[in-house]
Design a protein around this motif. Sequence first.
Motif, PDB file in Angstrom:
ATOM      1  N   UNK A  27       0.831  -1.204   0.000  1.00 26.45           N
ATOM      2  CA  UNK A  27       0.000   0.000   0.000  1.00 26.45           C
ATOM      3  C   UNK A  27       0.870   1.260   0.000  1.00 26.45           C
ATOM      4  N   UNK A  28       1.965   1.231   0.746  1.00 25.61           N
ATOM      5  CA  UNK A  28       2.898   2.360   0.756  1.00 25.61           C
ATOM      6  C   UNK A  28       3.460   2.630  -0.637  1.00 25.61           C
ATOM      7  N   UNK A  29       3.560   1.553  -1.427  1.00 28.85           N
ATOM      8  CA  UNK A  29       4.167   1.654  -2.757  1.00 28.85           C
ATOM      9  C   UNK A  29       3.123   1.822  -3.865  1.00 28.85           C
ATOM     10  N   UNK A  30       1.872   2.056  -3.468  1.00 26.76           N
ATOM     11  CA  UNK A  30       0.839   2.370  -4.451  1.00 26.76           C
ATOM     12  C   UNK A  30      -0.048   1.217  -4.864  1.00 26.76           C
ATOM     13  N   UNK A  31       0.121   0.043  -4.263  1.00 24.34           N
ATOM     14  CA  UNK A  31      -0.750  -1.101  -4.555  1.00 24.34           C
ATOM     15  C   UNK A  31      -1.759  -1.217  -3.422  1.00 24.34           C
ATOM     16  N   UNK A  32      -2.990  -0.816  -3.684  1.00 18.45           N
ATOM     17  CA  UNK A  32      -4.003  -0.753  -2.631  1.00 18.45           C
ATOM     18  C   UNK A  32      -4.228  -2.098  -1.960  1.00 18.45           C
TER      19      UNK A  32
END
Length: 356
Positions: A157-162
């Motif tokens: 999530x931090x890297x943009x993958x919800x």
Amino acid sequence: MLKQTALHDWHLSQNAKMLGFAGYDMPIQYTGVISEHECVRKHVGLFDVAHMGLLRIEGQASQEILNDFVTKNVEQISVGRAAYTLMCNQQGGVIDDLIVYRAEENEFYLVLNAGNKDSDLAHILAQDSEHKLRITSLFDEVSILALQGPMAPQLLNDLGIEDKYRAFDFIKTELLGIPVQIAFTGYTGEKGCEIFVGNENALTLWKALLEAGSKYHIQACGLAARDSLRLEKGYPLHGQDISPDISPIEAGLKWAVDIKKNNFVGKSALEKHIEQPPRKWLGLISEIKQAPRTGMSIFDSTDKKVGHITSGTFAPSLGHAIGMGLVESTSTGPYSVEIRNKKIPFESSKRPFYKG
């Protein structure tokens, strides 16, 4: 000569303990099996599993032909989903277990076990005798990075993958600007995913994941921890718990066989095994720490030898020994395992051993 993954030099730079596995020079451990195992159970770990084999299968007949040689009904795998399945021989033995991913209506990916990938490819090519498929081996082009542990979703999530995907979802996307495919699957029983990335970007992504995961206490983990993690969940290892001489029914994997679907390789033999299995899967636990090892003899309540251990370990998450074995289908417990010429009592257990 042993093959190397795209991350081989990085492993050496970290003084990883290396060992030949399935024809590859692979990291077995970095800081230690127990610490890496516990890191995956409590935080998040990162594994290089690029020794595994990735195939792409395309064509209008891909679903039909896949259904001819895997035990799951491929029709039931939706686009963007995956399923665990097996390839069997005519005698019902397991040629390999694998995961089938459906990227598009007529585009599938298969992840094969490292030691079997070349023979698996030959087997699959033989099923496509009329050359209706486009079968592309990505064995030497794509790395697989396994991100596993309870903090894996937050890191993604931090890297943009919800954090919205379910187990066995499969997506094509970008991670830190790098084209990837992400499969929400794994071999540890924890949350997480396996990331398919081109070899040219594997090291960049590997380092970025370790850096971004530092606040979650991420560690690089080796194959030894991967083995203890999978065993705690009762996951089979090909060549030990399943093989061309062991059927899915014997191995307790009936749930992975859609016996009602149209004819597939091994179906008639599996139907007979369902009616009357020659052997049965047995899970074993003991309060001792000394682990049963592959090949050790199993004895029943009458002290008769009825089978053998297929996999065993000391389970770090449980603090005691566990094992899986094959025994005569009519045998009954309590069971014992012969360890160093002494018969040690073990209790029967269902899988998973570790339920956390």
